[in-house]
Each structure stands twice: as structure tokens, then as C-alpha cells.
Design an enzyme around this catalytic site. Structure first.
Site, mmCIF file in Angstrom:
data_model
loop_
_atom_site.group_PDB
_atom_site.id
_atom_site.type_symbol
_atom_site.label_atom_id
_atom_site.label_comp_id
_atom_site.label_asym_id
_atom_site.label_seq_id
_atom_site.Cartn_x
_atom_site.Cartn_y
_atom_site.Cartn_z
ATOM 1 N N GLU A 118 0.758 -1.277 0.081
ATOM 2 C CA GLU A 118 -0.016 0.163 -0.102
ATOM 3 C C GLU A 118 0.929 1.134 -0.206
ATOM 4 O O GLU A 118 0.580 2.149 -0.602
ATOM 5 C CB GLU A 118 -1.037 0.017 0.992
ATOM 6 C CG GLU A 118 -1.908 -1.286 1.252
ATOM 7 C CD GLU A 118 -2.565 -1.557 2.260
ATOM 8 O OE1 GLU A 118 -3.867 -1.687 2.516
ATOM 9 O OE2 GLU A 118 -2.007 -1.308 3.631
ATOM 10 N N GLU A 138 -3.040 -9.650 3.783
ATOM 11 C CA GLU A 138 -3.762 -9.577 5.005
ATOM 12 C C GLU A 138 -4.704 -10.550 5.363
ATOM 13 O O GLU A 138 -5.301 -10.906 6.739
ATOM 14 C CB GLU A 138 -4.451 -7.879 5.068
ATOM 15 C CG GLU A 138 -3.238 -6.943 5.284
ATOM 16 C CD GLU A 138 -2.792 -6.527 3.895
ATOM 17 O OE1 GLU A 138 -2.697 -7.424 2.875
ATOM 18 O OE2 GLU A 138 -2.345 -5.207 3.871
HETATM 19 N N1 COA Z 1 4.498 -6.571 12.098
HETATM 20 C C1 COA Z 1 5.322 -6.982 13.350
HETATM 21 N N2 COA Z 1 6.668 -7.567 13.099
HETATM 22 C C2 COA Z 1 6.819 -8.118 12.041
HETATM 23 C C3 COA Z 1 5.970 -7.962 10.727
HETATM 24 C C4 COA Z 1 4.861 -7.263 10.980
HETATM 25 N N3 COA Z 1 4.139 -6.798 9.878
HETATM 26 N N4 COA Z 1 6.665 -8.496 10.005
HETATM 27 C C5 COA Z 1 8.012 -9.119 10.297
HETATM 28 N N5 COA Z 1 8.008 -8.570 11.641
HETATM 29 C C6 COA Z 1 8.977 -9.086 12.686
HETATM 30 C C7 COA Z 1 9.001 -10.471 13.201
HETATM 31 O O1 COA Z 1 7.858 -10.647 13.984
HETATM 32 C C8 COA Z 1 10.480 -10.768 13.592
HETATM 33 O O2 COA Z 1 10.472 -10.213 14.814
HETATM 34 P P1 COA Z 1 11.568 -11.066 15.865
HETATM 35 O O3 COA Z 1 12.725 -11.077 15.409
HETATM 36 O O4 COA Z 1 11.206 -10.041 17.218
HETATM 37 O O5 COA Z 1 10.473 -12.488 16.163
HETATM 38 C C9 COA Z 1 10.942 -9.901 12.735
HETATM 39 O O6 COA Z 1 10.297 -9.088 12.002
HETATM 40 C C10 COA Z 1 11.813 -10.863 11.542
HETATM 41 O O7 COA Z 1 10.790 -11.283 10.733
HETATM 42 P P2 COA Z 1 10.679 -12.822 10.405
HETATM 43 O O8 COA Z 1 9.279 -13.397 10.468
HETATM 44 O O9 COA Z 1 11.387 -13.700 11.538
HETATM 45 O O10 COA Z 1 11.413 -13.100 9.084
HETATM 46 P P3 COA Z 1 11.240 -14.336 7.996
HETATM 47 O O11 COA Z 1 12.346 -13.904 7.117
HETATM 48 O O12 COA Z 1 11.137 -15.612 8.754
HETATM 49 O O13 COA Z 1 9.715 -13.921 7.188
HETATM 50 C C11 COA Z 1 8.257 -12.478 6.251
HETATM 51 C C12 COA Z 1 9.841 -12.841 6.658
HETATM 52 C C13 COA Z 1 7.925 -11.204 5.618
HETATM 53 C C14 COA Z 1 7.703 -13.460 5.368
HETATM 54 C C15 COA Z 1 7.580 -12.546 7.837
HETATM 55 O O14 COA Z 1 7.977 -11.593 8.488
HETATM 56 C C16 COA Z 1 5.909 -12.218 7.639
HETATM 57 O O15 COA Z 1 4.977 -12.806 6.901
HETATM 58 N N6 COA Z 1 5.644 -10.985 7.953
HETATM 59 C C17 COA Z 1 4.530 -10.217 7.887
HETATM 60 C C18 COA Z 1 3.831 -9.802 6.730
HETATM 61 C C19 COA Z 1 2.416 -9.403 6.631
HETATM 62 O O16 COA Z 1 1.685 -10.265 6.896
HETATM 63 N N7 COA Z 1 2.179 -8.286 6.518
HETATM 64 C C20 COA Z 1 0.826 -7.489 6.468
HETATM 65 C C21 COA Z 1 0.883 -6.988 7.668
HETATM 66 S S1 COA Z 1 -0.565 -5.465 7.169
#
Ligand code: COA
Length: 262
Positions: A118, A138
Site C-alpha cells: 500500500e 492480510e
Molecule cells: N509486524 C510486526 N512484526 C513483524 C512484521 C509485521 N508486519 N513482519 C515481520 N515482523 C518481525 C517478526 O515478528 C520478527 O521479529 P522477532 O525477530 O522479534 O521475532 C522480525 O520482524 C523478522 O521477521 P521474521 O518473520 O522472523 O522473518 P522471516 O524471514 O522468517 O519472514 C516475512 C519474513 C516477511 C515472510 C514474515 O516476517 C511475515 O510474514 N511478515 C508479516 C507480513 C504481513 O503479513 N504483513 C501484513 C501486515 S499489514
């Protein structure tokens, strides 16, 4: 350049170019409420600075441009607050960015997911580094893409592409995103900002006022906003007239104006 109010939203400005960096790499540049306020403030600062003619929007680190809204923060919201505070706040900030006077280039240094998509959508051009993934996860979390992910994203990239990402959870790699028109150019890993220089130079070689007006007109054509550009352009035109001078002079002299229709 004044402070944005949150060190994780870093604004720099040099040689007509502003660079906004989302700097929370340990959380993949996920945006919380304080960062949203800072983003909105940054847009106001950029808008007010005459010397800025183009804006680059990017994230810190190699992994993520922005992984969306801070999912952890949602726990603190009541359902009504989610709509009233989180969603409305996001709209204010992203609207301000999409409607900036200056052209904006999003340099996707890493993944753009959910709110990251977005945010990328507010830009006038997107450059993706080759390892970037783009999607709207989402609904997989049980929530809607609420920072205009069903609106501006659909307007800018098309409703069908939005359906594929937001309903079916498709996530596109950079090369495919380029073919689909989600991004406009690719760069090697770490080379997005350098690639953006080509586009910066193109913008700096063009008339700033013409660019500002043209951006406003294209935004209006796309349904981004119509009322403000229309009145801003009409207001600027009326302000060039002798009749305005006469109207103000008459007001000051407490007499009736003698308009000459010029
Ligand atoms: N909100 C809060 N924290 C987030 C985040 C989010 N949208 N996306 C990633 N993080 C944090 C993780 O919780 C993690 O924190 P920690 O180390 O304290 O546990 C850190 O960022 C690293 O992320 P991690 O998930 O461990 O990395 P990854 O390489 O395994 O996965 C993603 C990467 C992008 C696939 C995964 O982080 C993810 O799916 N994030 C959410 C994306 C999402 O759904 N966004 C929509 C929200 S509007």
C-alpha cells in the site's frame, strides 16, 4: 530538515532530492502508530519545502522495504479503535504521500507486503531490487488490506491483480511484478537507489511547476483526488489577475472594487 518525530522515519534532503527511509530493519520495517504519524509529518515537511523536487521512498536493510503494519500492535486495539485509529491514521498518512506536490519514487530495497504494498502504491514510480517479493497477505491473517489496499492499489494496478494478491494470496517476485506492471524497473540487489538516479535526473531536467500540475491532473484522472487540485489550479490562475489586485486594494480602501475583467 526538521525532525519527523520518530528516528525510525528518517528524512534527508540534498540537491533538490529528499530521501525518506523507513529504518526499523529488525522488524522488517513494519509500521507502528508512531511511525505512521512520522510518515504523515514527513509528507507535510516535504510538501512545504520549495527546494525539494523529487522524493525517494525506501527502507533500511536488504530484506524488507516494509512488511506492513505492525501486527504486534493490533493486540492493543478494540475493534472500533482499529477502524477509528489504525485505519484512519494510515489513510491520512498514505493519502498525504500519494498527493504530494513532488513526484515520488519508491525504491523497493526488499519485500513490500501488505501495508508495504500500500505504501509502494503511493509512489509515482516503483523500482524493485531483483530479490523483492510483493503481495497482500492480510486476509491470511483474518484482516482486510485497510490502508487503501482494496482502493488505491486497485486503482493503480487494476482490480484483477489486486484480487490475485488480496483474495488468493499470490505473492509476486520482482521479475513477474515488472511484467504485471506492479513495478516499473528492476535493479540488482543493493542497487535500487543508484538506479533511481536515472529517473531523478529526468525529473530535475523538467519544469517543476509543470510537473506538479501534471501530477495533480493524472491523480485526478485516476480518482486519487479531484477537489483540491481543481481549486488549487483555479486559485493560482485567479491569483494572477489584475482583478484580484483591485479586489484587495478596494477592500483595504473600504471602497467598491472596479473590476476590469483582466
Ligand atoms: N509486524 C510486526 N512484526 C513483524 C512484521 C509485521 N508486519 N513482519 C515481520 N515482523 C518481525 C517478526 O515478528 C520478527 O521479529 P522477532 O525477530 O522479534 O521475532 C522480525 O520482524 C523478522 O521477521 P521474521 O518473520 O522472523 O522473518 P522471516 O524471514 O522468517 O519472514 C516475512 C519474513 C516477511 C515472510 C514474515 O516476517 C511475515 O510474514 N511478515 C508479516 C507480513 C504481513 O503479513 N504483513 C501484513 C501486515 S499489514
Amino acid at each position: 530538515m526538521p525532525d519527523t518525530g520518530d528516528p525510525r522515519i528518517r528524512l534527508e534532503h540534498r540537491d533538490h532530492v529528499a530521501i525518506l527511509t523507513i529504518a526499523r530493519p529488525e522488524k522488517l520495517n513494519a509500521l507502528d502508530m508512531s511511525m505512521m504519524s512520522a510518515l504523515e509529518r514527513a509528507a507535510q515537511l516535504i510538501e512545504a519545502e520549495r527546494d525539494i523536487r523529487i522524493v525517494l521512498l525506501t527502507g533500511e536493510g536488504e530484506k524488507s522495504f516494509c512488511a506492513g503494519g505492525d501486527i504486534e500492535g493490533w493486540a492493543g486495539f478494540s475493534p472500533l479503535d482499529f477502524g477509528r485509529a489504525w485505519v484512519r491514521h494510515g489513510h491520512r498518512a498514505f493519502d498525504a504521500w500519494a498527493r504530494l506536490r513532488q513526484p515520488v519514487i519508491a525504491v523497493l530495497n526488499g519485500h513490500a507486503l501488505g501495508g508495504g504494498l500500500e505504501l509502494a502504491a503511493v509512489a509515482d514510480l516503483r523500482i524493485a531490487e531483483e530479490h523483492v517479493m510483493i503481495g497482500a497477505p492480510e486476509t491470511g491473517l483474518g484482516i482486510i488490506p485497510g490502508w487503501s489496499g482494496t482502493q488505491r492499489v486497485a486503482r493503480r494496478f487494476g482490480a484483477q491483480l489486486t484480487r490475485r494478491m488480496a483474495l488468493f494470496g499470490e505473492v509476486f517476485a520482482a521479475q513477474e511484478a515488472l511484467a504485471l506492471g506492479l513495478v516499473d524497473a528492476l535493479a540488482a540487489r543493493g542497487a535500487g537507489l543508484a538506479k533511481a538516479q536515472d529517473y531523478v535526473e529526468r525529473i530535475l531536467a523538467r519544469g517543476p511547476v509543470a510537473l506538479e500540475l501534471t501530477k495533480a491532473l493524472i491523480n485526478a484522472a485516476e480518482g486519487e483526488e479531484t477537489e483540491r487540485p481543481l481549486e488549487a489550479i483555479a486559485g493560482a490562475l485567479a491569483a494572477t489577475t489584475e482583478d484580484l489586485k483591485e479586489g484587495v486594494a478596494a477592500f483595504r480602501a473600504k471602497r467598491k472594487p472596479k473590476f476590469r475583467n483582466e
